[in-house]
Design a protein around this motif. Sequence first.
Motif, PDB file in Angstrom:
ATOM      1  N   ILE A  95       0.832  -1.208   0.000  1.00 43.30           N
ATOM      2  CA  ILE A  95       0.000   0.000   0.000  1.00 43.30           C
ATOM      3  C   ILE A  95       0.868   1.259   0.000  1.00 43.30           C
ATOM      4  O   ILE A  95       0.609   2.217  -0.738  1.00 43.30           O
ATOM      5  N   ILE A  96       1.926   1.240   0.810  1.00 48.24           N
ATOM      6  CA  ILE A  96       2.813   2.403   0.884  1.00 48.24           C
ATOM      7  C   ILE A  96       3.487   2.651  -0.469  1.00 48.24           C
ATOM      8  O   ILE A  96       3.512   3.780  -0.975  1.00 48.24           O
ATOM      9  N   LEU A  97       4.027   1.598  -1.054  1.00 44.48           N
ATOM     10  CA  LEU A  97       4.736   1.744  -2.327  1.00 44.48           C
ATOM     11  C   LEU A  97       3.791   2.177  -3.444  1.00 44.48           C
ATOM     12  O   LEU A  97       4.148   3.009  -4.279  1.00 44.48           O
ATOM     13  N   ALA A  98       2.577   1.614  -3.461  1.00 45.01           N
ATOM     14  CA  ALA A  98       1.612   1.989  -4.498  1.00 45.01           C
ATOM     15  C   ALA A  98       1.205   3.450  -4.356  1.00 45.01           C
ATOM     16  O   ALA A  98       1.113   4.184  -5.349  1.00 45.01           O
ATOM     17  N   SER A  99       0.975   3.889  -3.119  1.00 37.94           N
ATOM     18  CA  SER A  99       0.604   5.281  -2.880  1.00 37.94           C
ATOM     19  C   SER A  99       1.717   6.231  -3.305  1.00 37.94           C
ATOM     20  O   SER A  99       1.473   7.245  -3.967  1.00 37.94           O
TER      21      SER A  99
END
Length: 261
Positions: A95-99
């Motif tokens: 989620i962090i990387l996608a955001s």
Amino acid sequence: MADAVHPGIGAPFWTLTIPEALSATDSKSGGLSVEEAHLRLARDGPNSTTPRASKGHVRLLVSQFANPIILILIAATALSMVIGDPIDGAVILVIILASGAIGFWQENRADHALELLTRRVHIAVEVMRAGLEVSVPLDEVVMGDVVALRAGDLVPADCLILECTNLLLDESALTGESYPAEKSAAEAELASLEVRAGEDRSTAVFAGTHVVSGRGSVLVMRTGSHTTFGALSAELAAADVTTSFERGTTAFGRMLVWAIG
């Protein structure tokens, strides 16, 4: 408005008479020669303000994760890995990387689109070269050029008015004043006491403003980053501007960090 002094001109140019201004810029009422204009362009550089500062790809990518909420998620990911729950940690990490990737792509695309748009915008200015009125790009206007201004024209640089008829300018971009400013030609022999004191700028026009009505002939005194508009642009480009939404999310993230702590 901030005052700037162009190299070679020791006083605010609106305090000069027309002969003094022509002497200070080594120009004449018929304008510069083509050769002299090219020499000055090579010497002083293009008549453009400070370009919009770019963060660069690395800095832009890092900035996507410089947020208290993201830092909390990163800490949660590390904690999940430490206590032996790699699945939850992996989910949070994705989620962090996608955001971050989405935010980086959107900002990079916006910067690229703005750069392309800036390159496509071409503004022509009517100047006197060797006694003839010719059209030149805004970037090629130099100190000492005599520019013809008409209704709707953008003022290309900071200039002293040589002659004008019913000249009104919109200076709201610099002063915030919504009403047009009335302008008058500089004195040929002796400037008024108000002008000499630097209090009256009615004989000057500034880059970043535009002509509402009337016409005039002006002498370019300051160009590019030496103009008032250029100084303001450089100051804004150096400032790290954040939106109210960004400030709100940062404050909320700090509150969460405090609560968790």
